[in-house]
Enzyme design. Structure first.
Site, PDB file in Angstrom:
ATOM      1  N   GLU A  65      40.496  43.585  19.816  1.00 38.61           N
ATOM      2  CA  GLU A  65      41.885  43.311  19.410  1.00 38.61           C
ATOM      3  C   GLU A  65      42.889  43.806  20.442  1.00 38.61           C
ATOM      4  OE1 GLU A  65      44.335  44.044  15.519  1.00 38.61           O
ATOM      5  OE2 GLU A  65      43.882  45.979  16.400  1.00 38.61           O
ATOM      6  N   ARG A  85      40.649  51.407  29.773  1.00 35.51           N
ATOM      7  CA  ARG A  85      40.434  50.165  29.041  1.00 35.51           C
ATOM      8  C   ARG A  85      40.914  48.932  29.814  1.00 35.51           C
ATOM      9  NH1 ARG A  85      41.118  50.033  22.859  1.00 35.51           N
ATOM     10  NH2 ARG A  85      39.853  48.238  23.428  1.00 35.51           N
ATOM     11  N   ARG A 130      50.481  53.874  23.606  1.00 38.14           N
ATOM     12  CA  ARG A 130      49.770  52.860  24.391  1.00 38.14           C
ATOM     13  C   ARG A 130      50.654  51.699  24.860  1.00 38.14           C
ATOM     14  NH1 ARG A 130      44.172  53.295  23.364  1.00 38.14           N
ATOM     15  NH2 ARG A 130      43.751  55.533  23.383  1.00 38.14           N
ATOM     16  N   HIS A 160      48.112  53.364  16.879  1.00 40.35           N
ATOM     17  CA  HIS A 160      48.719  52.038  17.057  1.00 40.35           C
ATOM     18  C   HIS A 160      49.580  51.685  15.849  1.00 40.35           C
ATOM     19  CE1 HIS A 160      45.086  50.920  19.735  1.00 40.35           C
ATOM     20  NE2 HIS A 160      46.146  50.819  20.499  1.00 40.35           N
ATOM     21  N   CYS A 247      40.677  45.970  14.661  1.00 36.99           N
ATOM     22  CA  CYS A 247      40.494  46.123  16.112  1.00 36.99           C
ATOM     23  C   CYS A 247      39.191  45.537  16.623  1.00 36.99           C
ATOM     24  CB  CYS A 247      40.620  47.580  16.506  1.00 36.99           C
ATOM     25  SG  CYS A 247      39.502  48.643  15.660  1.00 36.99           S
TER      26      CYS A 247
HETATM   27  C1  CIR Z   1      41.026  53.736  21.881  1.00 33.95           C
HETATM   28  O1  CIR Z   1      41.484  54.876  21.812  1.00 33.95           O
HETATM   29  O2  CIR Z   1      41.531  52.867  22.585  1.00 33.95           O
HETATM   30  C2  CIR Z   1      39.778  53.423  21.088  1.00 33.95           C
HETATM   31  N1  CIR Z   1      38.944  54.574  21.033  1.00 33.95           N
HETATM   32  C3  CIR Z   1      40.136  52.948  19.696  1.00 33.95           C
HETATM   33  C4  CIR Z   1      40.911  51.685  19.685  1.00 33.95           C
HETATM   34  C5  CIR Z   1      41.152  51.154  18.319  1.00 33.95           C
HETATM   35  N2  CIR Z   1      41.940  49.985  18.397  1.00 33.95           N
HETATM   36  C6  CIR Z   1      42.672  49.530  17.405  1.00 33.95           C
HETATM   37  O3  CIR Z   1      42.744  50.129  16.343  1.00 33.95           O
HETATM   38  N3  CIR Z   1      43.370  48.421  17.633  1.00 33.95           N
END
Ligand code: CIR
Length: 254
Positions: A65, A85, A130, A160, A247
């Site tokens: 996501e 990422r 983010r 988020h 996600c």
């Molecule tokens: C992060 O910190 O980017 C990942 N460990 C978790 C991302 C989860 N993403 C979301 O809820 N959209």
């Protein structure tokens, strides 16, 4: 026809980004089994699941996501706020090109798909750890020709925007009021999570049913009392990586 794009759990998931949780051991085999059950739930709700291969050197790549926003008219590949990422985007762009014209958020803007909530033609974008103003402004510039408004919403206390709010039925949002001001969403009905379950605001609405973590029974009671149809999934291992149910997929019509 609904498409759900997913990606297998990385063998490197133990090295995931963590912002609010302490690191705990993640059982990879169990995480993979839970992820397969999640994909099965998407399929039961009518999605054609396009399950992409795991990327073992990208720990968070199961959380597709965050790397794209897919609208009916266009796909926007993001520039994730976490440096680790950013390489995930190269792997999603060619997949989305099969379905949509693809545009990209450019440096220095940052945007995670987890910060983008669409309710009809209204898009809400979380200003979080983010996603920043530049990323949100780029999104606004890309989507306004298609008639979407983009409202930025401050996010506090969680990762988020969609950790704090999701649409759980048409025109109904589920919120954690500690993390978000529900007034930002204008004319919608607002339901609150059970205060004992702070992470419970994230549900995935597909074909009128709500894919929802099994770990939030108190909030689930509230959802069902309001007449919502809940499809519980156990995502306990992915929750240790600060993941939830929105996600792990990109759902759109083809
Ligand atoms: C992060 O910190 O980017 C990942 N460990 C978790 C991302 C989860 N993403 C979301 O809820 N959209």
């Amino acid at each position: 026809m609904l498409i759900a794009i997913t990606r297998g759990v990385s063998a490197g998931v133990a090295a995931c980004e963590l912002t609010h949780l302490e690191r705990q051991a993640i059982d990879l085999a169990r995480a993979q089994a839970q992820h397969r059950a999640y994909e099965a739930a998407l399929a039961r709700l009518g999605c054609r699941v396009e399950s992409l291969p795991a990327l073992d050197d990208l720990p968070d790549s199961v959380f597709v996501e965050d790397v794209a926003i897919v609208l009916d008219e266009i796909a926007v590949v993001t520039r994730p706020g976490a440096e680790s990422r950013r390489p995930e985007t190269a792997a999603i762009a060619p997949v989305l090109a099969n379905y949509r014209r693809v545009t990209f958020i450019q440096a220095p803007g940052a945007l995670d798909g987890g910060d983008v909530l669409r309710i009809g033609r209204r898009i809400f974008a979380g200003r979080s750890g983010r996603s920043d103003e530049q990323g949100i402004e780029q999104l606004r510039a890309v989507v306004w020709p298609y008639g979407y408004t983009v409202t930025d919403v401050p996010v506090r206390g969680c990762l988020h925007l969609k950790s704090a709010v999701t649409e759980v039925a048409p025109g109904v949002v589920l919120v954690n009021p500690e993390w978000i001001e529900a007034a930002a969403f204008g004319h919608v009905s607002v339901m609150e999570i059970d205060p004992d379950e702070p992470y419970a605001a994230n549900g995935l609405l597909v074909s009128g049913r709500l894919i929802y973590p099994a770990s939030f029974p108190r909030t689930r009671v509230r959802l069902e009392a309001a007449g919502l149809s809940v499809e519980p999934v156990d995502v306990s291992e992915l929750q240790k990586a600060e993941g939830a149910v929105t996600c792990c997929s990109l759902v759109f019509s083809a």
